[in-house]
Design a protein around this motif. Structure first.
Motif, mmCIF file in Angstrom:
data_model
loop_
_atom_site.group_PDB
_atom_site.id
_atom_site.type_symbol
_atom_site.label_atom_id
_atom_site.label_comp_id
_atom_site.label_asym_id
_atom_site.label_seq_id
_atom_site.Cartn_x
_atom_site.Cartn_y
_atom_site.Cartn_z
ATOM 1 N N ILE A 84 0.865 -1.179 0.000
ATOM 2 C CA ILE A 84 0.000 0.000 0.000
ATOM 3 C C ILE A 84 0.903 1.230 0.000
ATOM 4 N N TYR A 85 0.829 2.005 -1.065
ATOM 5 C CA TYR A 85 1.602 3.252 -1.161
ATOM 6 C C TYR A 85 0.715 4.423 -0.762
ATOM 7 N N PHE A 86 1.256 5.366 -0.017
ATOM 8 C CA PHE A 86 0.491 6.562 0.335
ATOM 9 C C PHE A 86 1.429 7.766 0.375
ATOM 10 N N VAL A 93 5.931 6.708 -7.993
ATOM 11 C CA VAL A 93 6.854 5.783 -7.326
ATOM 12 C C VAL A 93 6.305 4.363 -7.356
ATOM 13 N N ALA A 94 5.013 4.230 -7.071
ATOM 14 C CA ALA A 94 4.402 2.895 -7.015
ATOM 15 C C ALA A 94 4.372 2.228 -8.390
ATOM 16 N N LEU A 95 3.956 2.976 -9.404
ATOM 17 C CA LEU A 95 3.863 2.385 -10.742
ATOM 18 C C LEU A 95 5.232 2.049 -11.312
ATOM 19 N N LEU A 124 2.654 7.624 -17.333
ATOM 20 C CA LEU A 124 3.733 6.940 -16.623
ATOM 21 C C LEU A 124 4.055 5.600 -17.274
ATOM 22 N N LEU A 125 3.028 4.927 -17.774
ATOM 23 C CA LEU A 125 3.258 3.651 -18.467
ATOM 24 C C LEU A 125 4.045 3.877 -19.752
ATOM 25 N N ASP A 126 3.715 4.956 -20.462
ATOM 26 C CA ASP A 126 4.464 5.289 -21.689
ATOM 27 C C ASP A 126 5.944 5.499 -21.385
ATOM 28 N N ASN A 127 6.217 6.171 -20.281
ATOM 29 C CA ASN A 127 7.604 6.443 -19.918
ATOM 30 C C ASN A 127 8.405 5.169 -19.650
ATOM 31 N N ILE A 254 -2.695 2.171 -4.276
ATOM 32 C CA ILE A 254 -1.948 3.430 -4.374
ATOM 33 C C ILE A 254 -2.852 4.569 -3.914
ATOM 34 N N LEU A 255 -2.507 5.166 -2.773
ATOM 35 C CA LEU A 255 -3.326 6.233 -2.181
ATOM 36 C C LEU A 255 -2.609 7.559 -2.326
#
Length: 473
Positions: A84-86, A93-95, A124-127, A254-255
């Motif tokens: 769990i990212y917050f 950062v999480a992705l 972010l996925l493209d990167n 991801i929060l």
């Protein structure tokens, strides 16, 4: 290789669909992870003449447990997403953990898509050179037809990750797509969790994550869907059905409060009251534990303190919005492991029947439910007193503390400018019309699996009386 390594890092234990709450009629000789059932596995319900508790205790004859030993009383577990990212900016950062996978399938709704929230993910996925496809046809109450449409695209695209971004609806829809993508033999009607009773037992779903990871990114603060093992889907007959299995717990949540900072005030108020209901009912549930109570004791004061600020100040009070967002998820983590109570069942059913936001109804129903539970269960009265003490409301006797807690709830409702009676909420609906709907609502609320986790017995007459009392003078 990269996806396999990531899957290993987020691997989840192979528990089954609410194994600790299986109905008495089910007597599996051996569950697939090798544990054998044993009677002591359920937490002991509150001492009372409680038919709900009796059902739960009887159900414990069919619970997962480890090898018997003189020192082992019962096995319990606390199940949440492995990661769990917050905090603000954590989305990127999480992705970044997905780096190395080939394809990601994004599930959302038209509103979130049009507001470019999904573009924050796809950018972010493209990167990371990850191919992606976006499905934005999830409806506010996700339908089975939308799930099937998304599943067809998932099967064609063959993703390594399914990313749900939005409120509870896209996340719920994505969970079932994930289940059916990983296990094509699954039939939706066989996955429905109707009750803890013998009519239909909780299903032991297969483990997930071998084909794709499931990542949940909430853009609202309330449902807790990003950390729960539940999915609510409208079937082909127009009826909402619940699928409940710990296998549906997302691989990652991801929060990022930056995604909720601009929520409309009304939506934030409704979500916050739903989260408060989740936390309070988890605290008093028959299946509460020290682990879940710790989360509730953090979430409840936060919501009382920061929800009014977040509603009225919005993006001018980032700290308050972040606190509410985290508190909603903490409440979700708690009730994912305890179930809820009749308050949730009442609010959910009335909202569905009359087209009202769940949190709006929760704000009205909670005081009535709390007084009902306190009258029917000494343990519930004691628990409400603990919450009153937590909020430093004063009071000498348990009843005094309950009264002050209910009073404080009314103050919060006023701060959020929410109505106090269903008569005010329903507006144009006449009293006779509302009363005519009570019989069917009561029936459906009693069928909700959360009612069986209520701290005191609930009869059809009780449910009707609660609905009528909430109408107002």
């Amino acid at each position: 290789m990269a996806q396999a390594q990531l899957a290993q890092r987020t691997q989840k234990p192979h528990h089954h669909a609410f194994a600790r709450h299986v109905a008495p009629s089910v007597r599996p000789a051996k569950l697939r992870d090798g544990f054998t059932p044993r009677a002591e596995a359920l937490p002991s319900p509150a001492p009372s003449q409680n038919q709900n508790a009796a059902k739960a205790t009887a159900a414990s004859n069919n619970i997962v447990s480890g090898p018997a030993s003189p020192k082992t009383e019962r096995l319990e577990w606390f199940r949440v997403p492995p990661k769990i990212y917050f905090k603000g900016g954590c989305l990127e950062v999480a992705l970044a953990e997905l780096k190395g996978i080939r394809r990601a399938f994004v599930v959302t709704d038209k509103t979130i898509f049009d507001m470019d929230y999904s573009e924050k993910v796809t950018h972010l996925l493209d990167n990371m050179n990850i191919q992606h496809q976006v499905f934005y046809h999830v409806t506010p109450s996700p339908t089975l037809s939308a799930v099937r449409a998304g599943l067809r695209e998932v099967n064609d695209f063959k993703p390594d990750a399914i990313i749900a971004i939005g409120g509870g609806s896209p996340i719920d829809a994505a969970k079932v797509m994930w289940l059916m993508y990983e296990h094509p033999e699954t039939k939706f009607e066989d996955s429905i969790t109707r009750s803890l009773e013998a009519r239909k037992t909780v299903n032991a779903a297969p483990s997930l994550g071998s084909r794709a990871l499931m990542i949940a990114i909430p853009t609202t603060s309330g449902t807790g869907a990003e950390v729960t093992p539940f999915s609510v889907i409208v079937d082909d007959q127009g009826k909402k059905q619940t699928v409940a299995s710990y296998s549906l717990t997302p691989s990652m949540s991801i929060l990022d409060p930056q995604l909720v900072i601009s929520l409309p005030p009304q939506l934030r108020a409704y979500g916050g009251m739903m989260a408060l209901e989740h936390a309070v009912e988890s605290f008093t549930s028959l299946f509460t534990s020290e682990y879940t109570r710790g989360l509730c004791k953090q979430a409840i004061p936060n919501l009382f303190k920061f929800l009014p600020r977040a509603v009225h100040n919005g993006n001018n009070d980032y700290h308050a919005c972040e606190k509410v967002h985290n508190s909603a998820t903490m409440a979700g983590m708690a009730f994912a492991n305890t179930m809820l109570g009749v308050g949730h069942s009442l609010s959910y059913t009335l909202g569905e029947t009359h087209g009202l936001p769940h949190g709006l109804v929760s704000a009205v129903m909670m005081p009535h439910v709390m007084r009902f539970n306190a009258k029917g269960s000494p343990k519930a009265l004691e628990d409400y007193g603990k919450l009153s003490d937590l909020l430093q409301l004063g009071g000498t006797s348990p009843q005094d503390k309950l009264d002050k807690l209910v009073e404080r709830l009314g103050v919060l409702r006023g701060e959020l400018q929410l109505p106090g009676t269903l008569q005010e909420v329903l507006g144009g609906v006449k009293e006779a019309e509302y009363k005519a709907s009570v019989e069917e609502m009561a029936k459906r609320a009693l069928e909700d699996i959360n009612t069986e986790a209520n701290p005191c017995p609930v009869s059809p007459a009780d449910v009707k009386a609660l609905y009528l009392a909430a109408w107002g003078a």
